[in-house]
Design a protein around this motif. Sequence first.
Motif, PDB file in Angstrom:
ATOM      1  N   ALA A  24       0.839  -1.202   0.000  1.00 43.17           N
ATOM      2  CA  ALA A  24       0.000   0.000   0.000  1.00 43.17           C
ATOM      3  C   ALA A  24       0.873   1.252   0.000  1.00 43.17           C
ATOM      4  O   ALA A  24       0.593   2.213  -0.724  1.00 43.17           O
ATOM      5  CB  ALA A  24      -0.936  -0.002   1.203  1.00 43.17           C
ATOM      6  N   ASP A  25       1.941   1.246   0.793  1.00 37.35           N
ATOM      7  CA  ASP A  25       2.859   2.386   0.781  1.00 37.35           C
ATOM      8  C   ASP A  25       3.451   2.594  -0.608  1.00 37.35           C
ATOM      9  O   ASP A  25       3.542   3.727  -1.088  1.00 37.35           O
ATOM     10  CB  ASP A  25       3.985   2.209   1.809  1.00 37.35           C
ATOM     11  N   CYS A  26       3.832   1.504  -1.262  1.00 36.68           N
ATOM     12  CA  CYS A  26       4.380   1.618  -2.625  1.00 36.68           C
ATOM     13  C   CYS A  26       3.350   2.196  -3.587  1.00 36.68           C
ATOM     14  O   CYS A  26       3.680   3.024  -4.435  1.00 36.68           O
ATOM     15  CB  CYS A  26       4.847   0.244  -3.124  1.00 36.68           C
ATOM     16  N   ALA A  27       2.098   1.766  -3.446  1.00 37.37           N
ATOM     17  CA  ALA A  27       1.040   2.256  -4.335  1.00 37.37           C
ATOM     18  C   ALA A  27       0.714   3.724  -4.083  1.00 37.37           C
ATOM     19  O   ALA A  27       0.364   4.462  -5.013  1.00 37.37           O
ATOM     20  CB  ALA A  27      -0.217   1.403  -4.153  1.00 37.37           C
ATOM     21  N   LEU A 103      -7.291  11.571  -2.753  1.00 37.25           N
ATOM     22  CA  LEU A 103      -7.906  10.434  -2.071  1.00 37.25           C
ATOM     23  C   LEU A 103      -8.681   9.522  -3.021  1.00 37.25           C
ATOM     24  O   LEU A 103      -8.728   8.311  -2.811  1.00 37.25           O
ATOM     25  CB  LEU A 103      -8.810  10.916  -0.944  1.00 37.25           C
ATOM     26  N   ASN A 104      -9.278  10.076  -4.054  1.00 38.88           N
ATOM     27  CA  ASN A 104      -9.990   9.230  -5.020  1.00 38.88           C
ATOM     28  C   ASN A 104      -9.018   8.305  -5.733  1.00 38.88           C
ATOM     29  O   ASN A 104      -9.298   7.112  -5.907  1.00 38.88           O
ATOM     30  CB  ASN A 104     -10.761  10.089  -6.024  1.00 38.88           C
ATOM     31  N   ASP A 105      -7.878   8.833  -6.133  1.00 39.51           N
ATOM     32  CA  ASP A 105      -6.852   8.006  -6.761  1.00 39.51           C
ATOM     33  C   ASP A 105      -6.320   6.978  -5.764  1.00 39.51           C
ATOM     34  O   ASP A 105      -6.115   5.815  -6.096  1.00 39.51           O
ATOM     35  CB  ASP A 105      -5.714   8.870  -7.305  1.00 39.51           C
ATOM     36  N   ALA A 106      -6.136   7.397  -4.528  1.00 35.61           N
ATOM     37  CA  ALA A 106      -5.662   6.478  -3.486  1.00 35.61           C
ATOM     38  C   ALA A 106      -6.662   5.342  -3.282  1.00 35.61           C
ATOM     39  O   ALA A 106      -6.269   4.176  -3.158  1.00 35.61           O
ATOM     40  CB  ALA A 106      -5.439   7.231  -2.179  1.00 35.61           C
ATOM     41  N   ARG A 107      -7.944   5.671  -3.256  1.00 38.79           N
ATOM     42  CA  ARG A 107      -8.989   4.661  -3.082  1.00 38.79           C
ATOM     43  C   ARG A 107      -8.902   3.624  -4.207  1.00 38.79           C
ATOM     44  O   ARG A 107      -8.979   2.421  -3.953  1.00 38.79           O
ATOM     45  CB  ARG A 107     -10.360   5.319  -3.058  1.00 38.79           C
ATOM     46  N   ASP A 108      -8.714   4.088  -5.443  1.00 36.63           N
ATOM     47  CA  ASP A 108      -8.604   3.173  -6.581  1.00 36.63           C
ATOM     48  C   ASP A 108      -7.375   2.274  -6.450  1.00 36.63           C
ATOM     49  O   ASP A 108      -7.434   1.072  -6.716  1.00 36.63           O
ATOM     50  CB  ASP A 108      -8.531   3.951  -7.900  1.00 36.63           C
ATOM     51  N   ARG A 109      -6.256   2.845  -6.037  1.00 35.17           N
ATOM     52  CA  ARG A 109      -5.024   2.066  -5.888  1.00 35.17           C
ATOM     53  C   ARG A 109      -5.157   1.023  -4.775  1.00 35.17           C
ATOM     54  O   ARG A 109      -4.682  -0.102  -4.912  1.00 35.17           O
ATOM     55  CB  ARG A 109      -3.837   2.991  -5.607  1.00 35.17           C
ATOM     56  N   LEU A 110      -5.808   1.385  -3.686  1.00 36.80           N
ATOM     57  CA  LEU A 110      -5.982   0.437  -2.586  1.00 36.80           C
ATOM     58  C   LEU A 110      -6.999  -0.646  -2.943  1.00 36.80           C
ATOM     59  O   LEU A 110      -6.846  -1.799  -2.528  1.00 36.80           O
ATOM     60  CB  LEU A 110      -6.386   1.171  -1.306  1.00 36.80           C
ATOM     61  N   ALA A 112      -7.346  -1.837  -5.950  1.00 35.23           N
ATOM     62  CA  ALA A 112      -6.574  -2.741  -6.810  1.00 35.23           C
ATOM     63  C   ALA A 112      -5.693  -3.664  -5.966  1.00 35.23           C
ATOM     64  O   ALA A 112      -5.546  -4.857  -6.271  1.00 35.23           O
ATOM     65  CB  ALA A 112      -5.725  -1.941  -7.798  1.00 35.23           C
ATOM     66  N   LEU A 113      -5.121  -3.129  -4.901  1.00 36.01           N
ATOM     67  CA  LEU A 113      -4.311  -3.949  -4.000  1.00 36.01           C
ATOM     68  C   LEU A 113      -5.167  -5.006  -3.317  1.00 36.01           C
ATOM     69  O   LEU A 113      -4.765  -6.172  -3.220  1.00 36.01           O
ATOM     70  CB  LEU A 113      -3.612  -3.070  -2.961  1.00 36.01           C
ATOM     71  N   ASP A 114      -6.352  -4.626  -2.862  1.00 41.18           N
ATOM     72  CA  ASP A 114      -7.268  -5.609  -2.261  1.00 41.18           C
ATOM     73  C   ASP A 114      -7.565  -6.730  -3.248  1.00 41.18           C
ATOM     74  O   ASP A 114      -7.548  -7.913  -2.880  1.00 41.18           O
ATOM     75  CB  ASP A 114      -8.594  -4.947  -1.860  1.00 41.18           C
ATOM     76  N   SER A 115      -7.823  -6.364  -4.491  1.00 41.00           N
ATOM     77  CA  SER A 115      -8.120  -7.375  -5.519  1.00 41.00           C
ATOM     78  C   SER A 115      -6.934  -8.303  -5.735  1.00 41.00           C
ATOM     79  O   SER A 115      -7.100  -9.519  -5.871  1.00 41.00           O
ATOM     80  CB  SER A 115      -8.496  -6.700  -6.839  1.00 41.00           C
ATOM     81  N   ARG A 116      -5.740  -7.743  -5.766  1.00 45.38           N
ATOM     82  CA  ARG A 116      -4.540  -8.566  -5.937  1.00 45.38           C
ATOM     83  C   ARG A 116      -4.337  -9.495  -4.749  1.00 45.38           C
ATOM     84  O   ARG A 116      -3.966 -10.653  -4.902  1.00 45.38           O
ATOM     85  CB  ARG A 116      -3.310  -7.676  -6.131  1.00 45.38           C
TER      86      ARG A 116
END
Length: 150
Positions: A24-27, A103-110, A112-116
């Motif tokens: 998550a930090d990397c994302a 935060l919207n971009d962060a939400r999308d990145r997180l 994607a991480l959940d999905s992975r």
Amino acid sequence: MTPLTTPSLAQLINRAARALARDADCALTPLGLRYAQVPVLALLHEGMELTQKELAEATGIEQPSMAQLLTRMDRDGLVRRKPNPRDARSQTIALAHGTGARLNDARDRLAALDSRAVAGFTTEEIDTLKHLLTRLGDNLDRRKDAITNQ
């Protein structure tokens, strides 16, 4: 008896939590954000202005850790502090202008991480995992309350 080389449940959960936090930090790094900031930013994104104490209680972060986190967030221009109209001894914390857009971009990145993280899991397995982790957290929170109330 379980061999010492077999990881315990706590070790497996810790390993998964550390891996998620690391990824998550990397994302979030390209957005100038850290995973530890997400609970605070999420609360403030709702337009709320909260005190440090209220943020600590709402997120479950200890007061000293919250103070350090908010100092860094203020330094990085993510939040702004202003006098608390209800208590002259404290300040309220609000989202700084422009932070909400990230935060919207962060939400999308997180997301994607959940999905992975659950790739290959069925919907039922994901629901079961959420349910079991929620129960596990509730059990630990009840135990913490019992210890602190002794």
